[in-house]
Write an enzyme that holds these catalytic residues in place. Structure first.
Site, mmCIF file in Angstrom:
data_model
loop_
_atom_site.group_PDB
_atom_site.id
_atom_site.type_symbol
_atom_site.label_atom_id
_atom_site.label_comp_id
_atom_site.label_asym_id
_atom_site.label_seq_id
_atom_site.Cartn_x
_atom_site.Cartn_y
_atom_site.Cartn_z
ATOM 1 C CG HIS A 82 -91.281 46.765 -2.549
ATOM 2 N ND1 HIS A 82 -92.283 47.572 -3.047
ATOM 3 C CD2 HIS A 82 -90.332 46.729 -3.531
ATOM 4 C CE1 HIS A 82 -91.973 47.987 -4.253
ATOM 5 N NE2 HIS A 82 -90.792 47.489 -4.571
ATOM 6 C CB SER A 83 -90.048 50.622 -1.982
ATOM 7 O OG SER A 83 -89.856 51.979 -2.278
ATOM 8 C CG MET A 84 -90.209 54.780 0.874
ATOM 9 S SD MET A 84 -88.650 55.492 1.443
ATOM 10 C CE MET A 84 -89.122 56.130 3.038
ATOM 11 C CG LEU A 115 -87.477 42.750 -1.638
ATOM 12 C CD1 LEU A 115 -88.736 42.109 -2.206
ATOM 13 C CD2 LEU A 115 -86.273 41.839 -1.829
#
Length: 1135
Positions: free
Chosen positions: A306-308, A333
């Site tokens: 997720h994200s980073m 994501l």
């Protein structure tokens, strides 16, 4: 001869320079009281004719001469009445201060007091500046209002529920990883469903993002547990295909801030590789697993980031401790793959570049054996416009992997999701987590050591679950299937005439008997397309639904021919002797799910109505078939309907050849004829930019015969797989993630963008026209600038500040007056700033034109894009756009940044005013004699020895323990204190010299204030590490050269020393340096914002050099400096 200077005689300032003794003028060298070649009082006196000065001594009282009076800019030949002579005690402070501020090496210009007061006033604001600031704030207000209220996607996520149990692996300690004291590994289990902590299925590792929690995996893991428990484990075919539970692992990073810090990102990647090694070992450690012994031990782990965390996942494959082939599937994501979210840390920028270059180089290899990532599939899911934390443009992996190994898809495109998702909700959104989990179960296979099916099969599975099916890359299964259904019909079965449309308004009109409707397939010579739309779900072979669609060819009736080739025999001939037999393929596997669109529909994600089913084939896909059989199996009359037809492909597509400028002025008005096909695809190549938003209006006349469905609109672009659906559409907001600024070029060159495309399904049975109107939403487009150009507001203001400082130093070196920052901004707005913005605008047009020509020239290259190196460099420049139409963005952002600079300046002035007022309450309101001089011994708070010791301690701490960013924050506070004391001194003494020093100190404080945001994120990371007792220093943040010039300059100013005035050569170099800093801030500042700190550091080093340049020191000044050092130990401390 003596001269007397007329000056301010205001009684409120008894220490003002109302009278002063004028020292003799030596040859061009420095006075022993002068703090450098700096502070000349703005008066003109062509000679200092006081030959008796040396005889009388430095402390001799001043005796006015009858002929020695001189009026300032007074045309009258009559001398004014002389004030009474001051006592030597009262004249001494003003005299000494004046001596210190006159540069004897150059003539001192005579200006009237009004000019002096205006140019030195820190609150000066010209009408031009006021109008510019008002315009800037008007633009920012419209931008903020647009961002918050216009062109907003609707939130459609359903809530998810779970009963989490987290099991921490305490034995994953320092024997396995050096980060065991900082990070932790967890296994998820669903309470009440599966509480056995032994591993039993396929390992999936969830990687949280920036400041994320390991608990964010709970929604996905809970859905995986329930899906297996309720569906998969009861499906024997799934069990034979190697489907087993998903073992979800997650890592507790203590909410590390990875978006701001490259070294933290690398640390996490190293830890995760160690974690994968440990996770794989669990599957063959006795007592740790519960698996069939016949299954192979896992050799790879599925990564969900997720994200980073998605960026960390890709970084893992570049680390030295990466175990080969231990990762083959990555789903991210809302991960910013293309470029870092912020560029305030040099390590994060360099890490991004290294990782992305590794992936590009790997996929540029000609042979698979040379590609270490050949087995890896990467899927990037973006949330779209609702993600206001990170621009979804950055989620694109078009520049990293080929389409054979991955793609970017938006959540609004995913079947049965059909909604945008914000940055955090993408981990728990109910519709979205269901799609992700089902896709994972589709690609796993525990019978293989890799735990997944081969790469090509994985890509087909991901496309099936994540894409709409309408994309050009969507694979049709019909041509690859075998005919499994034998359809037997009466000899006189109804066949739709060629070119006619099949319309079934109500299914179930066949007296409880299935009925087949045959549509002949036209010859391939005609470029036609088959489309079918229904509100019923299409049946698979052997299922007992209400509608089945078959593609058939005549099965010859030969004696003795076996019927066992068919798994399904559908006999609709009744007792008829002359029956026709057709060998058919079921089309249900190619059915495309569309959101239901009726007059009651509101949003595509609403599930009150059953979704539509849609089939679409080119006639080439149906080459081996003669008929399409639509079988109505409804036992009773129902509300189900079907529309099916073959139509010319040219009737489906409408391409609008209109330039963007023309579109802006006139908009688009289009009328679809009554005899239009079921679906119409409108392509507008000129509308490809992600910076523009649009409004669309669709007007449809009423349907006399009763409408089957309301208009359904799909908006899509082909660069990334972003589709948005609008049901029951009349008016809609159109915004897209197409060609975006700063984005690197695609890994492989592509054909020109189709731009914005609109696919419209409308009821063709109504026999009425459809009118479409499309216009640019100018106000709505302003809000799209903020999410994509936020870093501009950290970089562009440095251009303004640098040009203002340049104006201040030029004026100071010429006149001896260091004008205020506000006045410098007033002057710059009339000269340098408009010229600079004009030059940058021309540069942006040139860069955009070059990039566009480069892409056009290399069009059609099938190998790796030959222009990638050039485009990667140029897309980082200025505003990163390759469209010359957006030339106006440079002056627009320049205008807003000027307004921000004005606001920050007055905020800083107000803060200094308040602190100076509080300071005056503590200190005596009347200045002492030595304080008015602003000498180092009087102005400094500490002695020279104390300052040297403090500086050495600070530098030693920076080199060992604290990052230089912490020292920078301390220096900002010290500089603020210096500005406050200088402000009090200037306002209470009204000496021009003190105003010079205050304006100088304040301007440097403004410069440091704009650099401060670049240093704060890394400082926050350091504080976070202290909170979790992680004391390992980051080597890149302990370079004392990155802070030493700031320390020396701030310490110098804390003693009250004014920068000397410079000769032409030094002044020219100062101007060039400041201009270079401003140019770099504008051109490269967004991409390499961290460099701005180092450029400001170089400028401070230059000022320190001017302050302490021995070539500018006279013997008297050197002696004075030595005397000050010896007397520094007797300085009394003051708050």
């Amino acid at each position: 001869m003596r001269q007397r200077l007329s000056a301010d005689h205001s009684p409120e300032h008894p220490h003002a320079d109302s009278t002063a003794r004028i020292p003799p003028t030596p040859p061009p060298e420095h006075d022993d009281k002068n703090e450098g070649r700096s502070e000349g009082l703005p008066v003109i006196a062509r000679g200092w004719a006081d030959a008796e000065r040396g005889k009388e001594g430095a402390n001799a009282p001043y005796q006015p001469s009858a002929t020695g009076h001189l009026r300032l800019h007074d045309p009258s030949p009559t001398a004014p009445p002389q004030p009474p002579p001051m006592s030597p005690e009262k004249a001494e402070p003003a005299m000494d201060a004046l001596e210190k501020d006159i540069s004897p090496h150059s003539p001192v210009e005579l200006h009237d007091s009004n000019w002096r007061q205006q140019i030195r006033s820190p609150w000066a604001c010209s009408p031009y500046t006021a109008l510019t600031t008002l315009a800037a704030f008007a633009v920012m207000f419209l931008m903020a209002q647009s961002f918050l209220t216009r062109q907003l996607d609707v939130k459609g996520c359903g809530m998810s529920y779970m009963r989490p149990i987290y099991s921490r692996y305490a034995d994953f300690d320092t024997e396995h990883t050096r980060f065991a004291s900082k990070y932790s590994l967890y296994l998820y289990r669903e309470g009440g469903l599966d509480e056995d902590i032994r591993v039993k299925g396929v390992p999936v590792l969830f990687v949280p993002g920036n400041a994320g929690s390991y608990k964010q995996m709970r929604s996905l893991a809970a859905e995986a547990a329930y899906h297996y428990h309720n569906n998969v484990q009861h499906d024997m075919d799934a069990s034979k295909a190697g489907k087993r539970p998903l073992d979800f692992f997650s890592v507790d990073f203590n909410e590390d801030i990875t978006a701001f810090h490259g070294q933290t990102l690398l640390d996490q990647a190293e830890y995760l590789n160690d974690a994968i090694t440990y996770i794989l070992s669990l599957y063959h450690t006795p007592g740790k697993f519960l698996r069939d012994a016949s299954l192979p031990d896992p050799t790879s782990v599925v990564i969900l980031g997720h994200s980073m965390g998605g960026v960390v996942a890709r970084t893992m494959l570049t680390m030295p401790n990466y175990q080969a082939n231990s990762i083959n599937t990555i789903i991210t994501l809302a991960a910013p793959h293309a470029r870092p979210p912020v560029s305030f840390d040099g390590d994060i920028v360099r890490t991004y570049k290294g990782v992305n270059d590794y992936w590009r180089h790997a996929y540029s290899q000609k042979w698979a054996i040379d590609n270490p990532l050949w087995h890896v599939t990467l899927i990037s899911i973006a949330g779209g416009g609702l993600d206001t934390m990170i621009s979804s443009d950055y989620a694109s992996i078009e520049s990293l992997v080929p389409e054979t190994h991955g793609f970017t898809v938006f959540s609004s495109s995913m079947p049965n999701v059909w909604t945008g998702i914000d940055h955090l909700a993408i981990t728990w959104c109910d519709q979205h987590r269901k799609a992700v989990v089902r896709a994972l179960y589709d690609v796993i296979d525990v019978s293989r050591a890799t735990q997944t099916v081969p790469r090509a099969e994985r890509m087909r599975g991901f496309k099936r679950w994540f894409l709409t099916g309408l994309e050009a890359v969507a694979e049709k299964t019909l041509p690859h299937e075998e005919a499994k259904t034998l359809l037997t019909l009466e000899e006189d079965s109804a066949i739709v005439s060629e070119g006619e449309r099949l319309v079934l308004r109500n299914l179930g009109n066949s007296n409880q008997k299935p009925k087949a409707h045959l549509i002949p397939v036209p010859p391939q010579a005609r470029r036609t397309k088959f489309t079918l739309l229904t509100n019923e779900q299409l049946d698979h072979a052997g299922h007992h639904g209400v509608l089945e669609v078959l593609f058939c060819s005549v099965f010859p009736s030969q004696p003795g021919q076996s019927m066992t080739l068919f798994s399904m025999n559908m006999d609709l001939s009744g007792d008829s002797s002359g029956a026709t037999r057709l060998a058919c393929k079921n089309a249900a596997s190619d059915a495309i799910v569309l959101p239901a669109s009726t007059r009651k529909s509101t949003y595509p994600f609403k599930r009150e109505e059953r979704p539509f089913s849609y089939l679409q084939y080119d006639v080439e896909d149906l080459a081996e078939h003669q008929f399409v059989a639509v079988v109505d199996k409804a036992g009773e009359r129902s509300t189900g309907w079907v529309v099916a037809e073959f139509s010319a492909a040219s009737d489906h597509e409408v391409t609008i050849h209109m330039g963007l400028q023309h579109f802006l002025t006139t908009g688009l008005a289009l009328r679809l004829p009554p005899d239009r096909p079921l679906t119409t695809d409108i392509k507008i190549p000129a509308l490809h930019s992600a910076l523009l938003a649009y409004n669309i209006h669709i007007c449809k006349q009423s349907c006399d015969r009763g409408e089957l469905f309301a208009p359904l609109l799909r908006q899509y672009v082909t660069e990334v797989y972003e589709s948005k659906f609008f049901v029951n559409v009349k008016d809609a907001n159109i915004n897209l993630h197409g060609v975006s600024p700063y984005m690197p070029p695609a890994l492989h060159a592509k054909q020109p963008s189709n731009g914005l495309s609109l696919q419209l399904w409308s009821d063709p049975t109504c026999d009425s026209t459809v009118e479409i109107t499309l216009n640019v939403d100018i106000l709505g487009s302003l809000g799209k600038l903020w999410i994509r150009y936020r870093i501009v507001f950290a970089a562009f203001p440095l251009l303004v500040v640098a040009l203002v400082l340049r104006q201040q130093f030029r004026t100071y070196d010429k006149t001896g007056v260091f004008m205020s920052f506000a006045q410098g901004l007033n002057e710059s707005l009339k000269s340098s700033i408009p010229l600079a913005l004009s030059a940058l605008t021309i540069l942006s047009i040139s860069l955009a034109g070059v990039r566009h020509q480069s892409k056009t020239y290399h069009l059609g290259i099938k190998s790796v894009n030959a222009t990638a190196l050039f485009d990667t460099a140029t897309n980082e420049l200025l505003l990163g756009s390759d469209d010359t139409f957006f030339w106006f963005l440079v002056p627009l952002f320049g205008l807003t940044c000027i307004g921000v600079c004005v606001a920050i300046n007055y905020v800083a002035l107000s803060l200094e005013f308040i602190l100076a007022f509080l300071y005056s309450l503590i200190r005596s309101s009347r200045l002492r004699k030595d304080e008015a001089k602003r000498s180092p011994s009087a102005f400094a708070v500490t002695s020279n020895r104390q300052r040297v010791i403090t500086t050495c301690i600070l530098l030693s701490l920076v080199s060992t323990v604290i990052p230089y960013h912490f020292a920078y924050v301390v220096l900002c506070l010290v500089q603020l204190a210096t500005s406050v004391r200088a402000f009090r001194l200037a306002t209470e003494s009204s000496l021009d010299s003190n105003y010079n020093f205050y304006n100088y100190a304040h301007s440097l404080f403004i410069l440091m204030l704009w650099i401060l945001p670049i240093n704060l994120p890394v400082l926050v990371v350091w504080i976070r590490n202290l909170a979790v007792h992680w004391l390992t220093p980051f080597s890149s943040h302990h370079n004392i050269l990155s802070i030493m010039p700031f320390i020396f300059l701030v310490e110098t100013l804390s003693t009250g020393r004014m920068v000397p005035r410079a000769d032409y050569r030094i002044s020219f170099l100062t101007n060039v340096l400041l201009f270079s800093i401003g140019a770099y801030a504008a051109v490269y500042g967004v991409t390499y914002a961290y460099v701005l700190h180092h450029l400001a550091n170089i400028f401070c080093a230059w000022l320190v050099t001017i302050h302490f340049d021995p070539l500018t020191w006279s013997p008297q000044r050197l002696s004075s400096a030595l005397d000050s050092r010896h007397s520094g130990t007797e300085v009394k401390k003051r708050p």
